[in-house]
Every structure is written in structure tokens, then in C-alpha cells.
Write a protein that holds these residues in place. Structure first.
Motif, PDB file in Angstrom:
ATOM      1  N   GLY A 195       5.369  -9.995 -18.285  1.00 25.18           N
ATOM      2  CA  GLY A 195       5.379  -8.893 -19.309  1.00 25.18           C
ATOM      3  C   GLY A 195       4.061  -7.901 -19.254  1.00 25.18           C
ATOM      4  N   SER A 196       3.260  -8.312 -18.380  1.00 28.88           N
ATOM      5  CA  SER A 196       1.906  -7.572 -18.323  1.00 28.88           C
ATOM      6  C   SER A 196       2.185  -6.193 -17.401  1.00 28.88           C
ATOM      7  N   ARG A 197       1.455  -5.176 -17.637  1.00 28.55           N
ATOM      8  CA  ARG A 197       1.791  -4.101 -16.741  1.00 28.55           C
ATOM      9  C   ARG A 197       0.611  -2.918 -16.902  1.00 28.55           C
ATOM     10  N   ASN A 198       0.456  -2.079 -15.699  1.00 26.38           N
ATOM     11  CA  ASN A 198      -0.604  -1.325 -16.069  1.00 26.38           C
ATOM     12  C   ASN A 198      -0.024   0.066 -16.601  1.00 26.38           C
ATOM     13  N   ASN A 199      -0.641   1.062 -17.179  1.00 35.58           N
ATOM     14  CA  ASN A 199      -0.225   2.334 -17.485  1.00 35.58           C
ATOM     15  C   ASN A 199       0.127   3.188 -16.498  1.00 35.58           C
ATOM     16  N   TRP A 200       0.979   4.129 -16.762  1.00 34.41           N
ATOM     17  CA  TRP A 200       1.258   5.284 -15.785  1.00 34.41           C
ATOM     18  C   TRP A 200      -0.228   5.674 -15.154  1.00 34.41           C
ATOM     19  N   HIS A 201      -0.191   6.087 -13.985  1.00 35.76           N
ATOM     20  CA  HIS A 201      -1.510   6.459 -13.355  1.00 35.76           C
ATOM     21  C   HIS A 201      -1.206   7.183 -12.173  1.00 35.76           C
ATOM     22  N   ILE A 202      -2.275   8.073 -11.762  1.00 41.63           N
ATOM     23  CA  ILE A 202      -2.117   8.757 -10.339  1.00 41.63           C
ATOM     24  C   ILE A 202      -3.115   8.575  -9.733  1.00 41.63           C
ATOM     25  N   HIS A 203      -3.333   8.264  -8.402  1.00 43.08           N
ATOM     26  CA  HIS A 203      -4.488   8.401  -7.353  1.00 43.08           C
ATOM     27  C   HIS A 203      -4.857   9.804  -6.889  1.00 43.08           C
ATOM     28  N   HIS A 204      -5.879  10.449  -7.233  1.00 46.71           N
ATOM     29  CA  HIS A 204      -6.031  11.684  -6.858  1.00 46.71           C
ATOM     30  C   HIS A 204      -6.956  11.702  -5.539  1.00 46.71           C
ATOM     31  N   ASN A 205      -6.796  12.490  -4.396  1.00 44.46           N
ATOM     32  CA  ASN A 205      -7.602  12.284  -3.020  1.00 44.46           C
ATOM     33  C   ASN A 205      -7.456  11.047  -2.491  1.00 44.46           C
ATOM     34  N   GLY A 206      -6.061  10.322  -2.574  1.00 45.41           N
ATOM     35  CA  GLY A 206      -6.320   9.068  -1.958  1.00 45.41           C
ATOM     36  C   GLY A 206      -4.765   8.560  -1.926  1.00 45.41           C
ATOM     37  N   TYR A 207      -4.686   7.498  -2.250  1.00 45.57           N
ATOM     38  CA  TYR A 207      -3.428   6.646  -2.277  1.00 45.57           C
ATOM     39  C   TYR A 207      -3.363   5.220  -2.630  1.00 45.57           C
ATOM     40  N   GLN A 208      -2.453   4.545  -2.645  1.00 46.03           N
ATOM     41  CA  GLN A 208      -2.517   3.084  -3.181  1.00 46.03           C
ATOM     42  C   GLN A 208      -1.376   2.282  -2.298  1.00 46.03           C
ATOM     43  N   ILE A 209      -1.814   1.190  -1.579  1.00 41.69           N
ATOM     44  CA  ILE A 209      -0.765   0.276  -0.997  1.00 41.69           C
ATOM     45  C   ILE A 209      -0.771  -1.013  -1.520  1.00 41.69           C
ATOM     46  N   LEU A 210       0.361  -1.427  -2.140  1.00 40.45           N
ATOM     47  CA  LEU A 210       0.403  -2.721  -2.902  1.00 40.45           C
ATOM     48  C   LEU A 210       1.260  -3.511  -1.652  1.00 40.45           C
ATOM     49  N   LEU A 211       0.621  -4.818  -1.562  1.00 39.35           N
ATOM     50  CA  LEU A 211       1.302  -6.008  -0.742  1.00 39.35           C
ATOM     51  C   LEU A 211       1.385  -7.153  -1.676  1.00 39.35           C
ATOM     52  N   VAL A 212       3.038  -7.511  -2.044  1.00 34.40           N
ATOM     53  CA  VAL A 212       3.386  -8.144  -2.962  1.00 34.40           C
ATOM     54  C   VAL A 212       3.143  -9.531  -2.429  1.00 34.40           C
ATOM     55  N   THR A 213       2.326 -10.347  -3.104  1.00 33.95           N
ATOM     56  CA  THR A 213       2.217 -11.899  -2.674  1.00 33.95           C
ATOM     57  C   THR A 213       2.654 -12.909  -3.679  1.00 33.95           C
ATOM     58  N   GLY A 214       3.122 -12.707  -4.570  1.00 39.48           N
ATOM     59  CA  GLY A 214       3.646 -13.612  -5.545  1.00 39.48           C
ATOM     60  C   GLY A 214       4.312 -13.180  -6.742  1.00 39.48           C
ATOM     61  N   GLY A 215       5.124 -14.146  -7.264  1.00 39.39           N
ATOM     62  CA  GLY A 215       5.926 -13.701  -8.408  1.00 39.39           C
ATOM     63  C   GLY A 215       6.880 -12.502  -8.402  1.00 39.39           C
ATOM     64  N   GLU A 216       7.124 -11.926  -9.345  1.00 35.85           N
ATOM     65  CA  GLU A 216       8.327 -10.881  -9.712  1.00 35.85           C
ATOM     66  C   GLU A 216       7.487  -9.819 -10.407  1.00 35.85           C
TER      67      GLU A 216
END
Length: 136
Positions: A53-74
């Protein structure tokens, strides 16, 4: 134990400490382990884990990016104006500069990912409980 809790808590990378530094930008409990935080490198690499049930807020990365590599769970990943995508270990998400998005665990599973992040985050509003509860 909750669904996938053991896999996330005993994953390849240490789960880290309770994510108190960013608690204002999360709904529910999350954990953070900084893997790379070198002032001479313009990216951070962190293991971020979410309780069900945990989640982060809506957000934006300015002058950059984000790469997520999923390692566990759903978990979930959603960009503004698009359908949420259910995530599983091995999934990779690339968020480009300026894209409003959020990510976090499903309602009934722990979730972890490696976050490779560049730029400056702008933290926005939480994902509403109503919006989140609609996800299956």
C-alpha cells in the motif's frame, strides 16, 4: 508475513533504513538504502522498498531522468494521463525528463526497485486513496 515480504527484506541489496528523510513525500512506510551517492557522479543509485500500500507522491525529475529496475515484489508505475502499469521483478521503467509520475507497492505486496536518478525532483500531491484503490 505479507506477500513477498521475505523476498524484499532479504533481497540482493540491503533494504536499508526506514525512509524518514522523504516521509513527507510517501503514503505508508518505505525504506531507503543509498548504493551510490558520490558528489563526483551526477546520478544517485538507491534500493527503495515499499510496504504493501505504500507509494510515493506524484513527482517530476527536472534536468534528468529516473530508471527503475524492479528487484522484488509487485508494484505500480503511472505517468500522468496514462494507465498504471503493474510491475514485477525484472521489469525496467525509464522516466524521461519532465514526466509527472509515481510508483509504489500494490495493496497486498511488498515491492522493491533500484532507482537510478539524475536531476532535481519536484515533489507534488499524493496519489489519492480513491485513485489508488481503483487499481487491480
Amino acid at each position: 508475513m505479507n506477500k513477498n515480504e521475505n523476498d524484499v527484506k532479504n533481497g540482493l541489496f540491503n533494504i536499508g533504513e526506514l525512509n524518514l528523510a522523504f516521509k513527507d513525500y510517501f503514503v505508508g512506510e518505505s525504506y531507503h538504502n543509498s548504493l551510490v551517492k558520490d558528489p563526483d557522479v551526477n546520478v544517485t543509485v538507491s534500493n527503495v522498498s515499499f510496504e504493501p500500500g505504500s507509494r510515493n507522491n506524484w513527482h517530476i525529475h527536472h534536468n534528468g531522468y529516473q530508471i527503475l529496475l524492479v528487484t522484488g515484489g509487485e508494484g505500480w508505475y503511472q505517468e500522468a494521463g496514462k494507465e498504471a502499469k503493474r510491475l514485477h521483478p525484472g521489469d525496467i521503467v525509464v522516466t524521461h525528463d519532465g514526466i509527472k509520475h509515481w510508483h509504489g507497492a500494490t495493496k497486498d505486496s511488498w515491492f522493491s526497485h533500484i532507482a537510478i536518478t539524475a536531476g532535481t525532483p519536484e515533489w507534488l500531491e499524493p496519489v489519492s486513496d480513491l485513485e489508488y484503490q481503483k487499481l487491480n
